[in-house]
Design an enzyme around this catalytic site. Sequence first.
Site, PDB file in Angstrom:
ATOM      1  N   ARG A 280       0.821  -1.212   0.000  1.00  0.00           N
ATOM      2  CA  ARG A 280       0.000   0.000   0.000  1.00  0.00           C
ATOM      3  C   ARG A 280       0.863   1.274   0.000  1.00  0.00           C
ATOM      4  O   ARG A 280       0.554   2.242  -0.692  1.00  0.00           O
ATOM      5  CB  ARG A 280      -0.877  -0.040   1.255  1.00  0.00           C
ATOM      6  CG  ARG A 280      -1.945   0.988   1.300  1.00  0.00           C
ATOM      7  CD  ARG A 280      -2.736   0.811   2.594  1.00  0.00           C
ATOM      8  NE  ARG A 280      -3.717  -0.255   2.470  1.00  0.00           N
ATOM      9  CZ  ARG A 280      -4.926  -0.084   1.938  1.00  0.00           C
ATOM     10  NH1 ARG A 280      -5.284   1.088   1.485  1.00  0.00           N
ATOM     11  NH2 ARG A 280      -5.775  -1.077   1.870  1.00  0.00           N
TER      12      ARG A 280
ATOM     13  N   LYS B 270      -0.404 -19.413   5.674  1.00  0.00           N
ATOM     14  CA  LYS B 270      -1.318 -19.556   6.788  1.00  0.00           C
ATOM     15  C   LYS B 270      -1.423 -18.242   7.557  1.00  0.00           C
ATOM     16  O   LYS B 270      -0.499 -17.443   7.445  1.00  0.00           O
ATOM     17  CB  LYS B 270      -0.881 -20.704   7.694  1.00  0.00           C
ATOM     18  CG  LYS B 270       0.331 -20.390   8.580  1.00  0.00           C
ATOM     19  CD  LYS B 270       0.716 -21.589   9.364  1.00  0.00           C
ATOM     20  CE  LYS B 270       0.123 -21.554  10.744  1.00  0.00           C
ATOM     21  NZ  LYS B 270       0.954 -20.888  11.741  1.00  0.00           N
TER      22      LYS B 270
ATOM     23  N   HIS C  73       5.188 -24.083   6.008  1.00  0.00           N
ATOM     24  CA  HIS C  73       6.647 -24.054   5.859  1.00  0.00           C
ATOM     25  C   HIS C  73       7.307 -25.303   6.446  1.00  0.00           C
ATOM     26  O   HIS C  73       8.453 -25.607   6.126  1.00  0.00           O
ATOM     27  CB  HIS C  73       7.244 -22.755   6.405  1.00  0.00           C
ATOM     28  CG  HIS C  73       7.379 -22.710   7.896  1.00  0.00           C
ATOM     29  ND1 HIS C  73       6.333 -22.440   8.726  1.00  0.00           N
ATOM     30  CD2 HIS C  73       8.449 -22.897   8.701  1.00  0.00           C
ATOM     31  CE1 HIS C  73       6.747 -22.460   9.977  1.00  0.00           C
ATOM     32  NE2 HIS C  73       8.044 -22.741   9.995  1.00  0.00           N
TER      33      HIS C  73
ATOM     34  N   LYS D  28      10.995 -27.944   5.243  1.00  0.00           N
ATOM     35  CA  LYS D  28      12.189 -28.242   6.058  1.00  0.00           C
ATOM     36  C   LYS D  28      12.867 -29.494   5.515  1.00  0.00           C
ATOM     37  O   LYS D  28      12.212 -30.483   5.201  1.00  0.00           O
ATOM     38  CB  LYS D  28      11.789 -28.449   7.522  1.00  0.00           C
ATOM     39  CG  LYS D  28      11.368 -27.157   8.213  1.00  0.00           C
ATOM     40  CD  LYS D  28      11.062 -27.394   9.672  1.00  0.00           C
ATOM     41  CE  LYS D  28      10.404 -26.191  10.297  1.00  0.00           C
ATOM     42  NZ  LYS D  28      11.318 -25.195  10.815  1.00  0.00           N
TER      43      LYS D  28
ATOM     44  N   GLU E 180       8.928 -25.145  21.616  1.00  0.00           N
ATOM     45  CA  GLU E 180       9.585 -23.865  21.335  1.00  0.00           C
ATOM     46  C   GLU E 180       9.993 -23.201  22.638  1.00  0.00           C
ATOM     47  O   GLU E 180       9.297 -23.306  23.646  1.00  0.00           O
ATOM     48  CB  GLU E 180       8.626 -22.938  20.582  1.00  0.00           C
ATOM     49  CG  GLU E 180       8.255 -23.453  19.209  1.00  0.00           C
ATOM     50  CD  GLU E 180       7.399 -22.447  18.466  1.00  0.00           C
ATOM     51  OE1 GLU E 180       7.970 -21.628  17.746  1.00  0.00           O
ATOM     52  OE2 GLU E 180       6.175 -22.480  18.618  1.00  0.00           O
TER      53      GLU E 180
ATOM     54  N   ASP F  41      -2.718 -22.707  15.529  1.00  0.00           N
ATOM     55  CA  ASP F  41      -1.445 -22.169  15.039  1.00  0.00           C
ATOM     56  C   ASP F  41      -0.473 -23.282  14.631  1.00  0.00           C
ATOM     57  O   ASP F  41       0.309 -23.117  13.700  1.00  0.00           O
ATOM     58  CB  ASP F  41      -0.806 -21.302  16.146  1.00  0.00           C
ATOM     59  CG  ASP F  41       0.464 -20.600  15.689  1.00  0.00           C
ATOM     60  OD1 ASP F  41       0.421 -19.963  14.629  1.00  0.00           O
ATOM     61  OD2 ASP F  41       1.490 -20.699  16.389  1.00  0.00           O
TER      62      ASP F  41
ATOM     63  N   HIS G 123       1.061 -27.688  11.042  1.00  0.00           N
ATOM     64  CA  HIS G 123       2.413 -28.264  11.074  1.00  0.00           C
ATOM     65  C   HIS G 123       2.437 -29.688  11.657  1.00  0.00           C
ATOM     66  O   HIS G 123       3.012 -30.598  11.061  1.00  0.00           O
ATOM     67  CB  HIS G 123       3.354 -27.380  11.890  1.00  0.00           C
ATOM     68  CG  HIS G 123       3.425 -25.949  11.420  1.00  0.00           C
ATOM     69  ND1 HIS G 123       3.337 -25.605  10.091  1.00  0.00           N
ATOM     70  CD2 HIS G 123       3.584 -24.780  12.087  1.00  0.00           C
ATOM     71  CE1 HIS G 123       3.436 -24.274   9.981  1.00  0.00           C
ATOM     72  NE2 HIS G 123       3.583 -23.766  11.169  1.00  0.00           N
TER      73      HIS G 123
ATOM     74  N   LYS H 176       4.751 -23.242  23.613  1.00  0.00           N
ATOM     75  CA  LYS H 176       5.680 -22.112  23.659  1.00  0.00           C
ATOM     76  C   LYS H 176       6.281 -22.029  25.061  1.00  0.00           C
ATOM     77  O   LYS H 176       5.694 -22.502  26.031  1.00  0.00           O
ATOM     78  CB  LYS H 176       4.931 -20.811  23.391  1.00  0.00           C
ATOM     79  CG  LYS H 176       4.126 -20.843  22.105  1.00  0.00           C
ATOM     80  CD  LYS H 176       4.705 -19.927  21.085  1.00  0.00           C
ATOM     81  CE  LYS H 176       3.918 -19.938  19.801  1.00  0.00           C
ATOM     82  NZ  LYS H 176       4.754 -20.062  18.622  1.00  0.00           N
TER      83      LYS H 176
HETATM   84  C1  BG6 Z   1       4.547 -20.643  12.685  1.00  0.00           C
HETATM   85  C2  BG6 Z   1       3.712 -20.333  13.896  1.00  0.00           C
HETATM   86  O1  BG6 Z   1       3.739 -21.126  11.655  1.00  0.00           O
HETATM   87  O2  BG6 Z   1       5.534 -21.605  13.010  1.00  0.00           O
HETATM   88  C3  BG6 Z   1       4.596 -19.855  15.034  1.00  0.00           C
HETATM   89  O3  BG6 Z   1       2.744 -19.348  13.574  1.00  0.00           O
HETATM   90  C4  BG6 Z   1       5.717 -20.827  15.302  1.00  0.00           C
HETATM   91  O4  BG6 Z   1       3.828 -19.638  16.213  1.00  0.00           O
HETATM   92  C5  BG6 Z   1       6.447 -21.184  14.005  1.00  0.00           C
HETATM   93  O5  BG6 Z   1       6.615 -20.227  16.215  1.00  0.00           O
HETATM   94  C6  BG6 Z   1       7.443 -22.298  14.240  1.00  0.00           C
HETATM   95  O6  BG6 Z   1       8.234 -22.467  13.103  1.00  0.00           O
HETATM   96  P1  BG6 Z   1       9.720 -23.026  13.193  1.00  0.00           P
HETATM   97  O7  BG6 Z   1      10.146 -23.122  11.763  1.00  0.00           O
HETATM   98  O8  BG6 Z   1      10.504 -22.031  13.986  1.00  0.00           O
HETATM   99  O9  BG6 Z   1       9.637 -24.350  13.883  1.00  0.00           O
END
Ligand code: BG6
Length: 483
Positions: free
Chosen positions: A51, A148, A178, A182, A216, A235, A240, A331
């Site tokens: 924008r 996402k 993503h 990996k 994490e 999330d 994932h 987390k």
């Molecule tokens: C994201 C989530 O898709 O993946 C995050 O929204 C998370 O909350 C992240 O921290 C983790 O990705 P990675 O590659 O660090 O394991």
Amino acid sequence: MVSRVIPVDTFDLVIFGVTGDLARRKILPGLFRRFVMQQAPKDSRIIGAARSEMTQDEFAALVRSAIEEFVPGAADKKKDLDEFLKVLRYVSIDASGDKGWRALNGHLRPDVVRAFYLSVSPSIFGAIAANLSTRGLATPESRIVVEKPFGRDLATAKALNADLRGSFEESQIYRIDHYLGKETVQNLMALRFANALWEPLWNSTHIDHVQITVAERLGVAGRGAYYDKSGAMRDMVQNHLMQLLCLTAMEPPSRFDPNAVRDEKVKVIEALEPVRAADLVRGQYRAGQGDASYAAHSENPATTTESYIAMKVNVANWRWSGTPFYLRTGKKLRARTSEIAIQFRNPPHMMFPDMARQKGNALIIRLQPDEGITLRTTIKEPGPGGMRLAEASLDMTFAEALGPGMDTQDAYERLIMDVIRGNQTLFMRGDEVEAAWAWADPIISEWTEAGNKPSAYDPGSSGPEDALMLMHRDGRRWREIET
Ligand code: BG6
């Protein structure tokens, strides 16, 4: 081992939302690395669209600072960076209005691969897709890439799919998870389907249970507003962890081809039993170790969103009946570690006196960090003292096995190159996303209707105490989350 780089075709890649966090941290740095590696041809174009009003020079300065911040060693690649900045263009655009579309069209060339990356809020996916289509910017070969969150339940995911499919064919839509980009996640497919060793054992006759952990260390600071509407289930689990579960549980596809692979993943999701409330634990981290609590990052101090979740999942099919999958993610845990642990059953006959004390065979696939594979075995403890048993591991760390030249690419850059190649294998198909929501929705509704409150856990711990019970009552235990 030095990785072989196979150049992709020349492309025009438009990044909508180019001034956002994802573009700065991942997309632009990833593209820069691919240009340096000479995988992305120099006559390609990256057209940033957002924008804000910006001159080309201002845009180049913004990209330069992103690369310098997020690509280690970029300061020593000044020449490469100057070259990279030459492929950039910028257009100020109004996603749902008229502004900028003609200028954008002017940057696109007829005879090169064309891709549109929507690094924007899903609420404007539909408007952008429609503009691309009605204004003639999208050709039948163009690709559209989305990120996402892909919906927050089945209804919203269906609406997003309908928005995209209104202007693009499914074969043109690339939905990024993503985790699929990996290295080790793809290695899971190689391990299972390029080796004859595992397949005869890969079933409930030989496998006692599977543990999938994505732990994490970081909390939600800075993302509280998004995360509080999402929680660990939406999330992480619906996408994932679901992908990790699918790749672990799926039948061997007949070909390594996008639809053959994705068909098998959908069958796994469709075979999942509903998760009973008793098989699920939600947690939320409290304050501790000098860190603020989860709730302190939320606009609602009484928030009941979970920052941790653990559950027992049954895949109701011939291969897996009787072998539960235990999933957990959270987390602010002890360590950042992601792994899939396949725990094999005990030998049918305990011939040695101290066999019952052994943990048995396990195959541990470490996704991050320290990517590799460990096979836990039982051996005779060396030395005198009779026949005593001990545990020993066959350990392979990919960095050691493959040497210093190992490709350390980020998931995003691999996925973007796959978009340019037109390979959808590592992207989620629309029906796959919908099936995952169809499984997740009733689980979320059940705890919402029951007014379930998450259990508190300490930052730096392994999660709430009651998550331990989830396994103890089945006579099993979680693997340590190791620092
Ligand atoms: C994201 C989530 O898709 O993946 C995050 O929204 C998370 O909350 C992240 O921290 C983790 O990705 P990675 O590659 O660090 O394991």
